[in-house]
Design an enzyme around this catalytic site. Structure first.
Site, short mmCIF file in Angstrom:
data_model
loop_
_atom_site.label_atom_id
_atom_site.label_comp_id
_atom_site.label_asym_id
_atom_site.label_seq_id
_atom_site.Cartn_x
_atom_site.Cartn_y
_atom_site.Cartn_z
N CYS A 10 21.84 53.03 43.66
CA CYS A 10 22.52 52.57 42.44
C CYS A 10 21.55 52.24 41.31
CB CYS A 10 23.38 51.36 42.75
SG CYS A 10 24.81 51.81 43.75
N1 COA Z 1 42.87 45.61 52.38
C1 COA Z 1 43.28 44.40 52.80
N2 COA Z 1 42.45 43.50 53.39
C2 COA Z 1 41.18 43.87 53.57
C3 COA Z 1 40.69 45.11 53.16
C4 COA Z 1 41.60 46.01 52.54
N3 COA Z 1 41.21 47.21 52.11
N4 COA Z 1 39.38 45.21 53.46
C5 COA Z 1 39.05 44.04 54.04
N5 COA Z 1 40.13 43.23 54.11
C6 COA Z 1 40.20 41.89 54.69
C7 COA Z 1 39.19 41.71 55.79
O1 COA Z 1 39.71 42.18 57.01
C8 COA Z 1 38.97 40.23 55.77
O2 COA Z 1 40.02 39.60 56.50
P1 COA Z 1 39.73 38.31 57.40
O3 COA Z 1 39.27 37.25 56.44
O4 COA Z 1 41.07 38.05 57.99
O5 COA Z 1 38.69 38.72 58.37
C9 COA Z 1 39.13 39.83 54.30
O6 COA Z 1 39.86 40.90 53.71
C10 COA Z 1 37.82 39.64 53.58
O7 COA Z 1 36.98 40.77 53.84
P2 COA Z 1 35.52 40.89 53.26
O8 COA Z 1 34.94 42.21 53.65
O9 COA Z 1 34.74 39.67 53.62
O10 COA Z 1 35.84 40.93 51.69
P3 COA Z 1 34.98 40.48 50.46
O11 COA Z 1 35.68 39.39 49.78
O12 COA Z 1 33.53 40.29 50.78
O13 COA Z 1 35.11 41.78 49.51
C11 COA Z 1 33.76 43.67 48.84
C12 COA Z 1 34.59 43.02 49.94
C13 COA Z 1 33.10 44.91 49.38
C14 COA Z 1 34.69 44.01 47.68
C15 COA Z 1 32.69 42.67 48.32
O14 COA Z 1 32.02 42.08 49.40
C16 COA Z 1 31.67 43.29 47.39
O15 COA Z 1 31.99 43.96 46.42
N6 COA Z 1 30.38 43.05 47.68
C17 COA Z 1 29.31 43.58 46.87
C18 COA Z 1 29.09 44.98 47.28
C19 COA Z 1 28.07 45.69 46.44
O16 COA Z 1 27.70 45.31 45.37
N7 COA Z 1 27.65 46.77 46.95
C20 COA Z 1 26.76 47.63 46.29
C21 COA Z 1 27.23 48.98 46.59
S1 COA Z 1 26.27 50.11 45.71
#
Ligand code: COA
Length: 373
Positions: A156
């Site tokens: 990225c």
């Molecule tokens: N739909 C519904 N629920 C979902 C889901 C979906 N598509 N994906 C995950 N969940 C649920 C999980 O199962 C989890 O449930 P639980 O609490 O019962 O276990 C809950 O939502 C939280 O999941 P989590 O993965 O911890 O979500 P988050 O709040 O961390 O958000 C991202 C996920 C990826 C959006 C976030 O972490 C993020 O953007 N991080 C930065 C990533 C980044 O910058 N990456 C660089 C890439 S180049």
């Protein structure tokens, strides 16, 4: 040392949009099909049942509302779940080069240049279509550019890292006018079958022209006051696809051969790193974050960007200081901060200060401090 400017930018936007509702519908249909197929193993406790995705979660957790893609039908087909691209003969312009040339021509037009003015092409992206010849050489030929071209990948952060290489080449005199182009076909590395990340990415291509200030004729010139790059190794964003795979006799469709991340960890670790990086870079150039008129940040997560800017300026700020484009484009890997720059710089005035900053896998962080001439 010569002053170096960004004198034009361009953006290729693919023809198809996938809304969160369409995406979730396809994912849920795929999950139902998988659960049906695996019913006996799920009943025996050998496999967990797949759980549905939700639009509400996606919007709340990421801020993403839709994404552009080069192929929609393949992604939304619950029996396929990946884009479908027709292979092209070696004599035809390749897909990555095609979108690169489109964005590049726009950037050249904005800078008042033609391909013949370019003597360096950096194709900087998170994924390359092939091992060789370099995509940059093909793009260089298609534009009628001279000099040299090479590919580079810092995930990225590829665009900002390439802008530093371009600026240094112009400063040192090894090139006069360098095109940095970021064709990001992220739909091909995204695992659309994984609920945790299926909503994250979109396709796009950005381009900028970097040249000496004394050759620039564009009315839209951004002097590069400084660039700063840093990397710190992390496995929290990883993709194991590579040329050794076939020698390892591993499954090319295995989960680790597409984008994987520990999203929570990335969020927690990268926010403080990026904020401190920008602050130090500005400080070393003699500026405070509060003097910055606009931050064009990498676009991965709305909450992440809000937190970074809050750390920098000490308060919640709106879109005007740090525009958000990921609601429309999703995460477009290295192109995100450049889309933000491309779409949100026209209103700034001469003398205004801005920061382009990317962050991502590596970890890698790159910042480019610019001032409107
Ligand atoms: N739909 C519904 N629920 C979902 C889901 C979906 N598509 N994906 C995950 N969940 C649920 C999980 O199962 C989890 O449930 P639980 O609490 O019962 O276990 C809950 O939502 C939280 O999941 P989590 O993965 O911890 O979500 P988050 O709040 O961390 O958000 C991202 C996920 C990826 C959006 C976030 O972490 C993020 O953007 N991080 C930065 C990533 C980044 O910058 N990456 C660089 C890439 S180049």
């Amino acid at each position: 040392m010569k002053n170096v400017v960004i004198s034009g930018s361009g953006l290729y936007r693919p023809p198809y949009v996938i809304t969160n509702a369409e995406l979730v519908q396809a994912f849920n249909a795929y999950a139902d099909l998988q659960n049906e197929k695996n019913a006996p193993r799920i009943a025996a406790g050998e496999l967990p049942a797949m759980v549905h995705s939700s639009v509400e979660f996606i919007e709340k957790a990421s801020g993403i509302k839709q994404r552009y893609v080069l192929d929609k039908a393949g992604v939304l087909d619950p029996t396929r779940m990946r884009p479908k691209f027709a292979p092209r003969p070696d004599e035809a312009l390749s897909l990555m080069a095609e979108i690169a040339v489109d964005a590049a021509k726009q950037a050249l037009a904005a800078a008042g240049k033609t391909g013949a003015d370019i003597d360096g092409v950096l194709c900087a992206a998170a994924n390359m279509q092939r091992a060789y010849p370099a995509m940059a050489c093909e793009i260089q030929a298609a534009l009628g550019a001279g000099g040299y071209g090479f590919d580079m990948n810092v995930a990225c952060s590829s665009a900002t890292f390439a802008i530093e290489q371009a600026a240094n080449a112009v400063k040192s005199g090894s090139a006069k006018c360098v095109l940095v182009v970021n064709p990001e076909i992220t739909s091909a590395h995204l695992e659309w079958r994984d609920r945790d990340c299926h909503f994250i990415f979109g396709d796009v291509c950005t381009a900028v022209v970097v040249e000496a200030e004394d050759t620039a004729t564009s009315s839209d010139r951004w002097r590069i006051l400084g660039t700063r790059l840093v990397t710190q190794y992390s496995n929290n964003i990883r993709n194991n696809a590579g040329f050794l795979n076939r020698c390892e006799d591993t499954d090319p469709d295995a989960r680790d051969k597409t984008f994987m991340q520990e999203g929570r960890k990335v969020f927690k670790e990268v926010v403080p790193m990026a904020a401190a990086h920008i602050e130090r870079h500005l400080h070393d150039l003699g500026f405070e974050p509060t003097q910055v008129r606009r931050f064009w940040l990498h676009q991965a997560n709305l909450g992440m960007n809000q937190l970074i800017v809050k750390r920098l300026v000490g308060q919640e700020v709106g879109d005007d200081l740090a525009p958000i484009i990921l609601s429309d484009y999703a995460n477009t890997a290295s192109a995100g901060s450049i889309i933000a720059f491309h779409e949100h710089h026209a209103d700034l005035k001469a003398g205004d200060l801005g920061v382009i900053c990317s962050f991502g896998a590596g970890y890698s962080i790159g910042s480019v401090v610019v001032r409107r001439v």
